[in-house]
Each structure stands twice: as C-alpha cells, then as structure tokens.
Scaffold this active site. Sequence first.
Site, PDB file in Angstrom:
ATOM      1  N   THR A 135       0.854  -1.188   0.000  1.00 34.75           N
ATOM      2  CA  THR A 135       0.000   0.000   0.000  1.00 34.75           C
ATOM      3  C   THR A 135       0.896   1.246   0.000  1.00 34.75           C
ATOM      4  O   THR A 135       2.113   1.144  -0.119  1.00 34.75           O
ATOM      5  CB  THR A 135      -0.917   0.037   1.242  1.00 34.75           C
ATOM      6  OG1 THR A 135      -0.114   0.332   2.401  1.00 34.75           O
ATOM      7  CG2 THR A 135      -1.635  -1.287   1.435  1.00 34.75           C
ATOM      8  N   ARG A 136       0.275   2.412   0.165  1.00 30.85           N
ATOM      9  CA  ARG A 136       1.056   3.649   0.304  1.00 30.85           C
ATOM     10  C   ARG A 136       1.448   3.924   1.756  1.00 30.85           C
ATOM     11  O   ARG A 136       1.950   5.016   2.061  1.00 30.85           O
ATOM     12  CB  ARG A 136       0.275   4.836  -0.255  1.00 30.85           C
ATOM     13  CG  ARG A 136       0.122   4.817  -1.779  1.00 30.85           C
ATOM     14  CD  ARG A 136      -0.510   6.103  -2.305  1.00 30.85           C
ATOM     15  NE  ARG A 136      -1.823   6.325  -1.739  1.00 30.85           N
ATOM     16  CZ  ARG A 136      -2.142   7.312  -0.903  1.00 30.85           C
ATOM     17  NH1 ARG A 136      -1.254   8.195  -0.529  1.00 30.85           N
ATOM     18  NH2 ARG A 136      -3.384   7.430  -0.450  1.00 30.85           N
ATOM     19  N   LYS A 137       1.259   2.971   2.633  1.00 29.91           N
ATOM     20  CA  LYS A 137       1.636   3.141   4.040  1.00 29.91           C
ATOM     21  C   LYS A 137       3.128   2.866   4.199  1.00 29.91           C
ATOM     22  O   LYS A 137       3.556   1.896   4.826  1.00 29.91           O
ATOM     23  CB  LYS A 137       0.797   2.225   4.921  1.00 29.91           C
ATOM     24  CG  LYS A 137      -0.690   2.585   4.910  1.00 29.91           C
ATOM     25  CD  LYS A 137      -1.513   1.618   5.740  1.00 29.91           C
ATOM     26  CE  LYS A 137      -2.991   1.975   5.692  1.00 29.91           C
ATOM     27  NZ  LYS A 137      -3.831   1.016   6.442  1.00 29.91           N
ATOM     28  N   THR A 138       3.907   3.774   3.604  1.00 20.41           N
ATOM     29  CA  THR A 138       5.364   3.632   3.588  1.00 20.41           C
ATOM     30  C   THR A 138       5.999   4.726   4.437  1.00 20.41           C
ATOM     31  O   THR A 138       5.369   5.730   4.769  1.00 20.41           O
ATOM     32  CB  THR A 138       5.888   3.733   2.147  1.00 20.41           C
ATOM     33  OG1 THR A 138       5.400   4.951   1.566  1.00 20.41           O
ATOM     34  CG2 THR A 138       5.407   2.558   1.306  1.00 20.41           C
ATOM     35  N   THR A 268       4.995  -2.784   4.807  1.00 20.22           N
ATOM     36  CA  THR A 268       5.926  -1.664   4.887  1.00 20.22           C
ATOM     37  C   THR A 268       5.878  -0.927   6.225  1.00 20.22           C
ATOM     38  O   THR A 268       6.899  -0.432   6.683  1.00 20.22           O
ATOM     39  CB  THR A 268       5.657  -0.657   3.746  1.00 20.22           C
ATOM     40  OG1 THR A 268       4.262  -0.328   3.711  1.00 20.22           O
ATOM     41  CG2 THR A 268       6.048  -1.255   2.403  1.00 20.22           C
TER      42      THR A 268
END
Length: 284
Positions: A135-138, A268
Amino acid sequence: MFDRATMELNVEPLILGALREDITSEDVSTNCIMRDKCPGNVELICKQDGVICGLQVFERVFTLLDPETEVVTYVKDGDKVEKGQKLADIRGDIRVLLSGERTALNYLQRMSGVATHTRQIADLLEGTGIRLLDTRKTTPNNRVFEKYAVRIGGGCNHRYNLSDGVMLKDNHIEAAGGVAKAIAMAKEYAPFVRKIEVEVENLEMTREAVDAGADIIMLDNMDHDTMAEAIGIIDGKAEIEISGNVDEAKVEMIRDLKVDYVSSGALTHSSPILDLSLKNMRRV
C-alpha cells in the site's frame, strides 16, 4: 535493481539527504582517530536468517562518499541468508567505511526486513493465484526503497502514488454522496486508461459498486462469510481485492476465496529490520 535514470534522479538525492542528516559538519569520532587516508576492509555479516535486499543502495552510500570504494558481494537481492553468513567485503578508505556504516546499514536492514516479512506472507499464498500487494503506508521519503523490497520479497506493488490510479475509499465515497455518484464522477473525470477501484464495507455497497461499473472492488474488513457472499455478488464483473488488518492469520483464512489480490499495509509499516552488521574492520 534501479536503472541509471532512476538512481540518479530519485535514489541518489535521498541517499545524499540521509548522509547529510548523519554528517552535518564532520564525522568527529572518525576524524579524532584517523586524520589521513588509510586503506582498509570491513565485512558485512548477517546476524539472523532472512531475505537480503538493497545491496545496490548499500554500495552507493559508500561510493557517493568515495568513488574508489569497492563493495564485493557474495549474495544478490532476493537470496535467503543465514545468521553468521558473510555477505560482502567493503574495501576503501577506513574513514569512508566508518562514516558511511550507519547510513548504509539503515537502508540495507530496513529493505531486507520488508523483503523478509513479505516473503513470509507470500509463501502462505503460494498456489492460490492471489497476488500480494503493498500500500502507500510507507516511510516518508523511503517509498522507492520499500516498494522495491516488497517486489524482492515476492509481493507486487499497488499504486506508487496518488497519480497512478483511482481508488475511491470511504472518505471519498462520503464526500461524493455515495458509491454510485463517486464512480460516475471518476468515470467522467479520470483518463480512460486508469482503472477505477472502490472500497466497500458491506454487501449493499458491493452491489452498488458492481452496478456502477467499478473495475476493481476492494472488500474492506469483512469476515469470511461476508466476503464469500460479496464475491458471489461480483460474479466476475470486477477484479476483487481484500484488505483490512491483513496478517498471517487472515491470509490463511482467505486462501479458499476466489479473489485476485490481497493488500497489506503491514508489509511496509510494520516489518522489523533484518539484523546486519559491519564487523572485523582492519587495515590493509
């Protein structure tokens, strides 16, 4: 790993920023004990079992400090490594080896940790045909590294950023006034080459998404029976993604469901590092 354009435009500026964060004026500890150039060697040692990832970034930290630094690796990204294994020799000016050590290890440990965690989850999905997505949970400013590590671990990348595709989540749907309205607006505005994905939380929303022509329907935080019923409603009219608190237990639970993707932010945002160390520094 990264091609030349990606390395020069996107990766090297981030590495340089990390080095500047660590060396604001000078490496006073190193300069105390070594005023002049001195050739040396240090070994990269693995301290726990896992999957190695990020060797190109690890090497670039040292060569940005001194292009004459040489990194000789005995493994490649994606290899399984074991506690006690020597993974590389780093040769060059000892001052560079000391000053670059922490930044190089921070990248390599973080990326290897993400790859290791991803591999553990991906192995549970083997044989199902379900693709594991990130996901964009970086970590801010580290997306290019972490998403690469997911691929090395056997996962696939979801959207890289907000420009990559249309994903209508709960707040988008509420702001638009409902699933059908949100999808209609997206179809009118977004370029035709982009798929439209919509997040649904119940069977009513699932039916609405199907009727409105969503390309991908994300089943968010549903129990097993509700997901099975939602899959029946979709009936091949859209691709299906499962999301919401995805861990080893949930992956085991969905193995029998006929879905296309399962996405996990934990790949992530919650992966522990792989413990690595630079040891046996010596003059040569």
